[in-house]
Design an enzyme around this catalytic site. Structure first.
Site, mmCIF file in Angstrom:
data_model
loop_
_atom_site.group_PDB
_atom_site.id
_atom_site.type_symbol
_atom_site.label_atom_id
_atom_site.label_comp_id
_atom_site.label_asym_id
_atom_site.label_seq_id
_atom_site.Cartn_x
_atom_site.Cartn_y
_atom_site.Cartn_z
ATOM 1 N N ARG A 163 55.508 14.317 -45.679
ATOM 2 C CA ARG A 163 54.182 14.084 -46.256
ATOM 3 C C ARG A 163 53.519 15.366 -46.745
ATOM 4 O O ARG A 163 52.412 15.333 -47.258
ATOM 5 C CB ARG A 163 53.280 13.412 -45.210
ATOM 6 C CG ARG A 163 53.786 12.070 -44.785
ATOM 7 C CD ARG A 163 53.168 11.587 -43.481
ATOM 8 N NE ARG A 163 51.806 11.120 -43.594
ATOM 9 C CZ ARG A 163 51.454 9.917 -43.994
ATOM 10 N NH1 ARG A 163 52.372 9.050 -44.362
ATOM 11 N NH2 ARG A 163 50.185 9.556 -44.038
ATOM 12 N N TYR A 213 49.344 4.650 -47.549
ATOM 13 C CA TYR A 213 49.021 5.849 -46.765
ATOM 14 C C TYR A 213 50.003 5.970 -45.593
ATOM 15 O O TYR A 213 50.463 7.059 -45.256
ATOM 16 C CB TYR A 213 47.575 5.778 -46.258
ATOM 17 C CG TYR A 213 47.268 6.856 -45.257
ATOM 18 C CD1 TYR A 213 47.271 8.198 -45.623
ATOM 19 C CD2 TYR A 213 47.016 6.538 -43.926
ATOM 20 C CE1 TYR A 213 47.034 9.193 -44.691
ATOM 21 C CE2 TYR A 213 46.773 7.525 -42.988
ATOM 22 C CZ TYR A 213 46.787 8.848 -43.373
ATOM 23 O OH TYR A 213 46.563 9.832 -42.443
ATOM 24 N N LYS A 242 54.187 22.140 -33.678
ATOM 25 C CA LYS A 242 54.788 21.067 -34.496
ATOM 26 C C LYS A 242 54.758 21.443 -35.965
ATOM 27 O O LYS A 242 53.710 21.841 -36.477
ATOM 28 C CB LYS A 242 53.978 19.780 -34.288
ATOM 29 C CG LYS A 242 54.354 18.625 -35.208
ATOM 30 C CD LYS A 242 53.618 17.360 -34.795
ATOM 31 C CE LYS A 242 54.014 16.155 -35.599
ATOM 32 N NZ LYS A 242 53.347 16.059 -36.887
ATOM 33 N N HIS A 293 56.485 16.856 -41.138
ATOM 34 C CA HIS A 293 55.348 15.945 -41.215
ATOM 35 C C HIS A 293 55.769 14.607 -41.839
ATOM 36 O O HIS A 293 55.020 13.988 -42.594
ATOM 37 C CB HIS A 293 54.217 16.584 -42.028
ATOM 38 C CG HIS A 293 52.837 16.250 -41.528
ATOM 39 N ND1 HIS A 293 52.097 17.092 -40.754
ATOM 40 C CD2 HIS A 293 52.051 15.161 -41.713
ATOM 41 C CE1 HIS A 293 50.923 16.556 -40.491
ATOM 42 N NE2 HIS A 293 50.876 15.371 -41.053
ATOM 43 N N SER A 323 46.159 12.152 -32.200
ATOM 44 C CA SER A 323 45.797 13.116 -33.246
ATOM 45 C C SER A 323 44.329 13.528 -33.143
ATOM 46 O O SER A 323 43.477 12.717 -32.762
ATOM 47 C CB SER A 323 46.038 12.464 -34.612
ATOM 48 O OG SER A 323 45.429 13.215 -35.631
ATOM 49 N N TYR A 341 44.388 20.133 -34.634
ATOM 50 C CA TYR A 341 44.266 20.825 -35.909
ATOM 51 C C TYR A 341 43.211 21.898 -35.689
ATOM 52 O O TYR A 341 42.188 21.634 -35.051
ATOM 53 C CB TYR A 341 43.788 19.881 -37.014
ATOM 54 C CG TYR A 341 44.862 19.020 -37.619
ATOM 55 C CD1 TYR A 341 46.024 19.576 -38.151
ATOM 56 C CD2 TYR A 341 44.704 17.635 -37.683
ATOM 57 C CE1 TYR A 341 46.996 18.771 -38.720
ATOM 58 C CE2 TYR A 341 45.677 16.836 -38.258
ATOM 59 C CZ TYR A 341 46.824 17.411 -38.778
ATOM 60 O OH TYR A 341 47.787 16.625 -39.346
ATOM 61 N N THR A 401 49.641 21.499 -34.708
ATOM 62 C CA THR A 401 50.353 21.191 -35.956
ATOM 63 C C THR A 401 50.087 22.308 -36.957
ATOM 64 O O THR A 401 48.935 22.656 -37.219
ATOM 65 C CB THR A 401 49.892 19.837 -36.519
ATOM 66 O OG1 THR A 401 50.237 18.828 -35.561
ATOM 67 C CG2 THR A 401 50.564 19.512 -37.839
ATOM 68 N N ARG A 423 50.015 13.448 -51.947
ATOM 69 C CA ARG A 423 50.475 12.066 -51.715
ATOM 70 C C ARG A 423 50.071 11.222 -52.910
ATOM 71 O O ARG A 423 48.920 10.779 -53.013
ATOM 72 C CB ARG A 423 49.856 11.515 -50.440
ATOM 73 C CG ARG A 423 49.814 12.513 -49.305
ATOM 74 C CD ARG A 423 50.646 12.180 -48.119
ATOM 75 N NE ARG A 423 50.582 13.327 -47.196
ATOM 76 C CZ ARG A 423 49.766 13.400 -46.150
ATOM 77 N NH1 ARG A 423 48.959 12.396 -45.879
ATOM 78 N NH2 ARG A 423 49.775 14.467 -45.369
ATOM 79 N N GLN A 426 47.083 16.356 -30.032
ATOM 80 C CA GLN A 426 47.505 17.141 -31.198
ATOM 81 C C GLN A 426 46.288 17.798 -31.812
ATOM 82 O O GLN A 426 45.307 17.151 -32.148
ATOM 83 C CB GLN A 426 48.205 16.232 -32.217
ATOM 84 C CG GLN A 426 48.617 16.945 -33.493
ATOM 85 C CD GLN A 426 47.560 16.832 -34.584
ATOM 86 O OE1 GLN A 426 46.963 15.778 -34.744
ATOM 87 N NE2 GLN A 426 47.336 17.907 -35.322
HETATM 88 C C1 FMN Z 1 50.019 7.627 -41.214
HETATM 89 C C2 FMN Z 1 50.429 8.949 -40.658
HETATM 90 C C3 FMN Z 1 49.464 9.819 -40.176
HETATM 91 C C4 FMN Z 1 49.835 11.055 -39.625
HETATM 92 N N1 FMN Z 1 48.882 11.855 -39.083
HETATM 93 C C5 FMN Z 1 49.247 12.996 -38.462
HETATM 94 C C6 FMN Z 1 48.289 13.794 -37.778
HETATM 95 O O1 FMN Z 1 47.103 13.477 -37.731
HETATM 96 N N2 FMN Z 1 48.733 14.924 -37.173
HETATM 97 C C7 FMN Z 1 50.051 15.312 -37.190
HETATM 98 O O2 FMN Z 1 50.403 16.341 -36.620
HETATM 99 N N3 FMN Z 1 50.971 14.567 -37.827
HETATM 100 C C8 FMN Z 1 50.615 13.422 -38.442
HETATM 101 N N4 FMN Z 1 51.565 12.647 -39.051
HETATM 102 C C9 FMN Z 1 52.989 13.046 -38.987
HETATM 103 C C10 FMN Z 1 53.651 12.465 -37.737
HETATM 104 O O3 FMN Z 1 53.152 13.079 -36.575
HETATM 105 C C11 FMN Z 1 55.159 12.682 -37.754
HETATM 106 O O4 FMN Z 1 55.419 14.043 -37.966
HETATM 107 C C12 FMN Z 1 55.891 11.861 -38.803
HETATM 108 O O5 FMN Z 1 55.341 10.566 -38.920
HETATM 109 C C13 FMN Z 1 57.357 11.753 -38.410
HETATM 110 O O6 FMN Z 1 58.092 11.078 -39.374
HETATM 111 P P1 FMN Z 1 58.465 9.504 -39.268
HETATM 112 O O7 FMN Z 1 57.235 8.781 -39.705
HETATM 113 O O8 FMN Z 1 59.611 9.380 -40.196
HETATM 114 O O9 FMN Z 1 58.805 9.209 -37.835
HETATM 115 C C14 FMN Z 1 51.203 11.420 -39.604
HETATM 116 C C15 FMN Z 1 52.168 10.543 -40.096
HETATM 117 C C16 FMN Z 1 51.796 9.319 -40.617
HETATM 118 C C17 FMN Z 1 52.872 8.370 -41.101
#
Ligand code: FMN
Length: 394
Positions: free
Chosen positions: A291, A32, A264, A288, A114, A137, A163, A172, A135
């Protein structure tokens, strides 16, 4: 890394923390954290795009006292680096968001919590005096969104970050394969995955038994799905987040939040122009972390066009793929005000709790300082396109 590079137990870079996280976490949690959407081409591209940016060092400039400090959201920060919001942080270590927030405060860097965090915003707001971002949602239940804004203001958050790239969940595939659910479900299917990582599983099971397990305190009580049994992550997102968000909702938010507003998840220059016209103070150029929608460009690839489009009207933060301090330098030379990281600090958290996060932040900021020195830039404001070769320059 060369084939004959020495191997060892010491942690010298973010890749080492990632390997440690792999050894510590059960498969559903690790994948994850580490995984992306579909074929993970964007996930890979986010990092590879930095390889195509080449530095041009300038010589005989005084660098004895390199200064990495800068301002972001009107506050001084130790380096142009933020911690991106990441949901479900407790999955990676029971010390969870407070450990990350303490390490960020100690490093003098902004921390983002978050909506899907496993710690309440009031708890996080009370840690340190570094900039804190909540952040947001937007949920189908607009009353919940209003409550979140009221609580963020009352507890003293410096900024809200909306976001906008998660209207529905990305695909995923690693999570499908591991059977990842929220909250994590200890069942027959996952038994062996958890049993293989006792250092994570035993304390986590113990916490669950004592009722101190996995919670989403910013939304619980309001989100029906959480009262029921574990949902797949995709099922959860699709059932709760509002898929019909429009610019009108952004206008609504701008009216209701008078402080710093960050948006974002933008990649298109036109969208950035519109966000700035509607009052965004900062933009996180982001996919993101690869993801959500696969096969989109890396944030750093879109950066020069976005900087050209909006000029100096909003702060620009590159979010995604940063694994080296030199990546931060490259992004700044291409026109960013700062960078933001998600997985790098989570690898640190999974590897060694708060100390691991501190290690990740130290690695990135010290690599950044070294890059500045070797490239010949003494101050952050002095980093510009003159330090790059063969690229669109600032
Ligand atoms: C495990 C995980 C959970 C995440 N959860 C959120 C979230 O709740 N809200 C959000 O805006 N982005 C979320 N993201 C995205 C991150 O804010 C960010 O955009 C991303 O990790 C950046 O890429 P990097 O991991 O290569 O630094 C998540 C990323 C990961 C890896």
């Amino acid at each position: 890394m060369p084939i004959d590079a020495p191997k060892g137990r010491s942690v010298v870079n973010i890749g080492d923390l990632r390997r440690r996280a792999y050894r510590r976490l059960p498969a559903p949690a690790y994948h994850y954290l580490d995984g992306g959407a579909d074929d993970e081409r964007t996930l890979a591209r986010n990092m590879a795009a930095f390889e195509d940016v080449r530095l041009l060092p300038r010589i005989l400039r005084p660098i004895a006292s390199v200064d990495t400090a800068t301002t972001l959201f009107g506050k001084t920060v130790a380096a142009p680096l933020m911690l991106s919001p990441t949901g479900l942080t407790r999955l990676f270590h029971r010390a969870a968001e407070p450990a990350v927030a303490r390490a960020a405060a100690a490093a003098g860097l902004p921390y983002s919590l978050s909506t899907m965090g496993t710690t309440s915003m009031e708890t996080i707001a009370a840690i340190g005096d570094n900039p804190k971002i909540f952040q947001l949602y937007i949920f189908r239940d607009r009353g919940l969104t209003e409550d979140l804004l009221t609580r963020a203001k009352a507890s003293g958050f410096d900024a809200i970050c909306l976001t906008v790239d998660t209207a529905i969940a990305g695909n995923r595939e690693r999570d499908h394969r591991t059977g990842m659910t929220i909250p994590p479900k200890f069942g027959a299917r996952s038994f062996f995955q958890f049993a293989a990582r006792p250092r994570w599983s035993l304390p986590t099971a113990w916490d669950q038994l004592r009722g101190r397990g996995f919670r989403l305190p910013n939304v619980e009580g309001r989100v029906d799905a959480l009262k029921n049994e574990a949902l797949s992550l995709i099922g959860y997102v699709n059932s709760q987040f509002d898929p019909d968000l429009t610019w009108d909702d952004f206008a609504w938010l701008r009216e209701h939040w008078t402080g710093t507003l960050i948006i974002k998840g933008l990649l298109a220059p036109d969208d950035c122009i519109r966000a700035v016209e509607m009052g965004a103070d900062a933009i996180m150029i982001s996919n993101h972390g690869g993801r959500q929608l696969d096969d989109v460009p890396a944030p750093v690839e879109m950066l020069p066009k976005i900087r050209d489009a909006i000029g100096g009207q909003a702060e620009l933060i590159v979010d995604g793929g940063i694994r080296r301090g030199s990546d931060i330098f490259k992004a700044l030379a291409l026109g960013a005000d700062a960078c933001s990281v998600g997985r790098p600090y989570l690898y640190g958290l999974a590897a060694d709790g708060e100390r691991g996060v501190a290690k990740a932040l130290h690695i990135l900021t010290s690599e950044f300082a070294r890059t500045m020195a070797l490239a010949g830039a003494r101050t952050v404001s002095g980093i510009d396109g003159g330090y790059l070769v063969g690229m669109d320059k600032r």
